[in-house]
Design a protein around this motif. Structure first.
Motif, mmCIF file in Angstrom:
data_model
loop_
_atom_site.group_PDB
_atom_site.id
_atom_site.type_symbol
_atom_site.label_atom_id
_atom_site.label_comp_id
_atom_site.label_asym_id
_atom_site.label_seq_id
_atom_site.Cartn_x
_atom_site.Cartn_y
_atom_site.Cartn_z
ATOM 1 N N LYS A 187 0.916 -1.237 0.154
ATOM 2 C CA LYS A 187 -0.112 -0.044 0.040
ATOM 3 C C LYS A 187 0.761 1.345 0.080
ATOM 4 O O LYS A 187 2.005 1.207 0.759
ATOM 5 N N TYR A 188 0.452 2.208 -0.764
ATOM 6 C CA TYR A 188 1.094 3.274 -0.884
ATOM 7 C C TYR A 188 0.038 4.776 -0.703
ATOM 8 O O TYR A 188 -0.996 4.543 -0.752
ATOM 9 N N GLU A 189 0.765 5.679 -0.224
ATOM 10 C CA GLU A 189 0.007 7.084 -0.097
ATOM 11 C C GLU A 189 0.824 8.122 -0.821
ATOM 12 O O GLU A 189 2.032 8.250 -0.358
ATOM 13 N N LEU A 190 0.427 8.971 -1.771
ATOM 14 C CA LEU A 190 1.334 9.984 -2.459
ATOM 15 C C LEU A 190 1.338 11.341 -1.363
ATOM 16 O O LEU A 190 0.313 11.833 -0.835
ATOM 17 N N ASP A 191 2.551 11.844 -1.418
ATOM 18 C CA ASP A 191 2.609 13.129 -0.867
ATOM 19 C C ASP A 191 3.198 14.160 -2.073
ATOM 20 O O ASP A 191 3.850 13.808 -2.778
ATOM 21 N N TYR A 192 2.324 15.259 -2.028
ATOM 22 C CA TYR A 192 2.785 16.531 -3.101
ATOM 23 C C TYR A 192 3.910 17.203 -2.422
ATOM 24 O O TYR A 192 4.703 17.733 -3.181
ATOM 25 N N THR A 193 3.503 17.660 -1.173
ATOM 26 C CA THR A 193 4.810 18.238 -0.432
ATOM 27 C C THR A 193 4.856 17.811 0.884
ATOM 28 O O THR A 193 4.279 16.736 1.222
ATOM 29 N N GLY A 194 5.575 18.141 1.754
ATOM 30 C CA GLY A 194 5.888 17.711 2.940
ATOM 31 C C GLY A 194 4.961 17.610 4.062
ATOM 32 O O GLY A 194 4.628 16.901 4.833
ATOM 33 N N THR A 195 3.835 18.773 3.587
ATOM 34 C CA THR A 195 2.642 18.760 4.526
ATOM 35 C C THR A 195 1.363 18.624 3.600
ATOM 36 O O THR A 195 0.315 18.568 4.283
ATOM 37 N N LEU A 196 1.288 18.186 2.284
ATOM 38 C CA LEU A 196 0.200 18.240 1.645
ATOM 39 C C LEU A 196 0.224 16.979 0.829
ATOM 40 O O LEU A 196 1.090 16.442 0.227
ATOM 41 N N LYS A 197 -0.886 15.972 1.091
ATOM 42 C CA LYS A 197 -1.120 14.720 0.460
ATOM 43 C C LYS A 197 -1.427 15.046 -0.914
ATOM 44 O O LYS A 197 -2.092 15.816 -1.203
ATOM 45 N N GLY A 198 -1.503 13.848 -1.668
ATOM 46 C CA GLY A 198 -1.803 13.562 -3.026
ATOM 47 C C GLY A 198 -0.927 14.128 -4.270
ATOM 48 O O GLY A 198 0.074 14.220 -4.080
ATOM 49 N N ALA A 199 -1.710 14.476 -5.275
ATOM 50 C CA ALA A 199 -1.053 14.694 -6.463
ATOM 51 C C ALA A 199 -1.945 15.758 -7.479
ATOM 52 O O ALA A 199 -3.072 15.935 -7.056
ATOM 53 N N LYS A 200 -1.275 16.418 -8.277
ATOM 54 C CA LYS A 200 -1.910 17.606 -9.035
ATOM 55 C C LYS A 200 -2.873 16.726 -9.846
ATOM 56 O O LYS A 200 -2.915 15.799 -10.488
ATOM 57 N N ILE A 201 -4.057 17.264 -10.036
ATOM 58 C CA ILE A 201 -4.992 16.897 -10.827
ATOM 59 C C ILE A 201 -4.590 16.868 -12.340
ATOM 60 O O ILE A 201 -4.173 17.895 -12.800
ATOM 61 N N GLY A 202 -4.972 15.575 -12.914
ATOM 62 C CA GLY A 202 -4.756 15.688 -14.409
ATOM 63 C C GLY A 202 -4.122 14.354 -14.763
ATOM 64 O O GLY A 202 -3.779 13.434 -13.889
ATOM 65 N N THR A 203 -3.427 14.108 -15.972
ATOM 66 C CA THR A 203 -2.856 12.836 -16.297
ATOM 67 C C THR A 203 -1.364 12.825 -15.870
ATOM 68 O O THR A 203 -0.636 13.732 -15.825
ATOM 69 N N HIS A 204 -1.083 11.624 -15.540
ATOM 70 C CA HIS A 204 0.429 11.681 -14.825
ATOM 71 C C HIS A 204 1.057 10.358 -15.509
ATOM 72 O O HIS A 204 0.457 9.185 -15.634
#
Length: 144
Positions: free
Chosen positions: A71-88
């Motif tokens: 299992k994984y969970e993405l981090d966008y920054t050190g304090t913000l979870k997730g990823a930019k909306i769109g295609t990756h």
């Protein structure tokens, strides 16, 4: 004298409003993101300690590492979870750079081998779409 004190109070209030306004919002350059979690398997078995990276068409990479259950969970920054909306473009690797300089061939031979085929990392063919809100994106990788 009374007018001087009133002017000072008004100036302090105005300065305080500017100060609080600057602190209340996040950086202007942070795009809208969606949280991303999922599971990575290799040949049906959970893939432990794999680095999962989501690269948008433009902007910052989001990343996370799999646990013992894959299992994984993405981090966008050190304090913000997730990823930019769109295609990756998605990359998954188990390679870890050595912590020390490996000058001898014998030391280089002892490096752990990459478990994940190149089609999932350096020559990746994986893509994913991140939407607003919660996203569960699983990857079932095949070694052959």
């Amino acid at each position: 004298m009374k007018i001087d004190a009133q002017i000072r109070v008004i100036m302090l209030l105005v300065c305080g409003m500017f100060l609080f306004d600057g602190c209340s919002s996040g950086p202007d350059d942070v795009p809208e993101t969606g949280t991303v979690t999922g599971t990575v398997t290799l040949d049906g078995a959970p893939l432990e300690e794999a680095l999962v990276q989501f690269q948008p068409e433009s902007g910052r990479i989001s990343s996370g590492t799999t646990d013992a259950e894959g299992k994984y969970e993405l981090d966008y920054t050190g304090t913000l979870k997730g990823a930019k909306i769109g295609t990756h473009k998605v990359s998954i690797t188990t390679f870890k750079a050595p912590e020390e300089n490996l000058e001898t061939k014998e030391a280089q031979k002892q490096l752990p081998k990459e478990k994940v085929p190149a089609q999932y990392n350096k020559d990746t063919t994986l893509t994913a779409e991140v939407n607003a809100g919660e996203n569960t994106i699983d990857f079932d990788l095949q070694s052959k």
